[in-house]
Design an enzyme around this catalytic site. Sequence first.
Site, short mmCIF file in Angstrom:
data_model
loop_
_atom_site.label_atom_id
_atom_site.label_comp_id
_atom_site.label_asym_id
_atom_site.label_seq_id
_atom_site.Cartn_x
_atom_site.Cartn_y
_atom_site.Cartn_z
N CYS A 87 43.65 42.65 48.65
CA CYS A 87 43.80 43.79 49.56
C CYS A 87 43.61 43.36 51.00
O CYS A 87 44.42 42.62 51.54
CB CYS A 87 42.85 44.92 49.13
SG CYS A 87 43.26 46.53 49.86
N HIS A 195 43.48 45.66 43.18
CA HIS A 195 42.09 45.21 43.09
C HIS A 195 41.72 44.84 41.64
O HIS A 195 41.21 45.70 40.92
CB HIS A 195 41.15 46.34 43.53
CG HIS A 195 41.09 46.54 45.01
ND1 HIS A 195 40.19 45.89 45.82
CD2 HIS A 195 41.83 47.31 45.83
CE1 HIS A 195 40.36 46.27 47.08
NE2 HIS A 195 41.36 47.14 47.12
N GLU A 197 39.20 43.31 40.60
CA GLU A 197 37.76 43.45 40.35
C GLU A 197 37.38 44.90 40.02
O GLU A 197 36.31 45.16 39.50
CB GLU A 197 36.96 42.92 41.56
CG GLU A 197 36.81 43.87 42.73
CD GLU A 197 38.06 43.96 43.62
OE1 GLU A 197 39.11 43.40 43.22
OE2 GLU A 197 37.98 44.59 44.68
#
Lengths: 255, 86
Positions: A87, A195, A197
């Site tokens: 990002c 993302h 994560e």
Amino acid sequence: MSVRVGVVVFPGSNCERDAAKVMTSLGAQAEMLWHADASVQDCDAVVVPGGFAHGDYLRPGAIARFSPVMSAVAAFADAGGPVVGICNGFQVLTEAGLLPGALQKNRGLKFLCTTVEVRVESPRSVLTSRVAPGTILHIPVNHFEGNYTCAPSTLRELQSDERIILRYVDNPNGSIDDIAGICSPGRNVVGLMPHPERASDPLLGSADGVALLSSLLDAAGGPAKPHGPWAQDRDREMPARLSTAAGTPSSRQAS
Amino acid sequence: MKFDVLVEIRLRPGIADPQGATIERALPALGFAGVSQVGVGKAIRFTLDAPDEAEARAQVEELCRRFLANPVIEDSEMSLSVGAAP
């Protein structure tokens, strides 16, 4: 000894703890790399996390690229070290010239915060080596400037060199050629808007990001670095290891 | 010499300008007809100390290229004038 993953922290980063938590849960050691220190501290991989580095003033990543840590990250990348920008981290890597192109404002001028389908186009990168091409992953996006663009010649190069590693199934932001993630010519520097994560546990709605971040740990710990398994021949058959890597994945093969 | 510098940053042709498009769409509702080609950019002002105008222009150009504008998506244009005496 476990793999050491450095997570860069700028003033305004806000996904560094999420990234570090996933790395730790996958058995790696996470080190926070403060932006003012020009060192990657002997880490085996570097993550440039999401957020609003330096407030995104001027342009996302425009000021972050001058943080002392970025010269160390560039040297690490030049030596073949695995670097992933997520990002805002992707924006920082393009501004720093480690990846080509730029991220412009989303089509429709909307901030996007939703989970999207992302198709893995190539396993030949430090972030996708564990995932078979065509695999659809469910991963959140959360950005205003995620609309990837580049010069036509750059786009042709990305396409012909198989450096577009992730594409949106249903393009949310106007990104050219549905690009969600690309890699460097050496395939060791990756930038992506989604993302992974935040898709690291079924409790979060998806664990599809684990296969990507596990690939990064493979690259970091691979015996053959800097020319790790991600650099191997493109015709190599890639095993789909999602089911073992992600526990209860919501991923599925594209039809 | 002190120079007053104005750098204007605008999106390159072909780069989507959703802010400009949104403003343009809003104008008719406010009674402004006939406005088109709305583009949103940035204006950056500063003063620069340089030996002469050629050197000042060279420095600003370098500053734009390396920092103030992203050449992938933005063009920049400078206006430069000798600053008022302090």
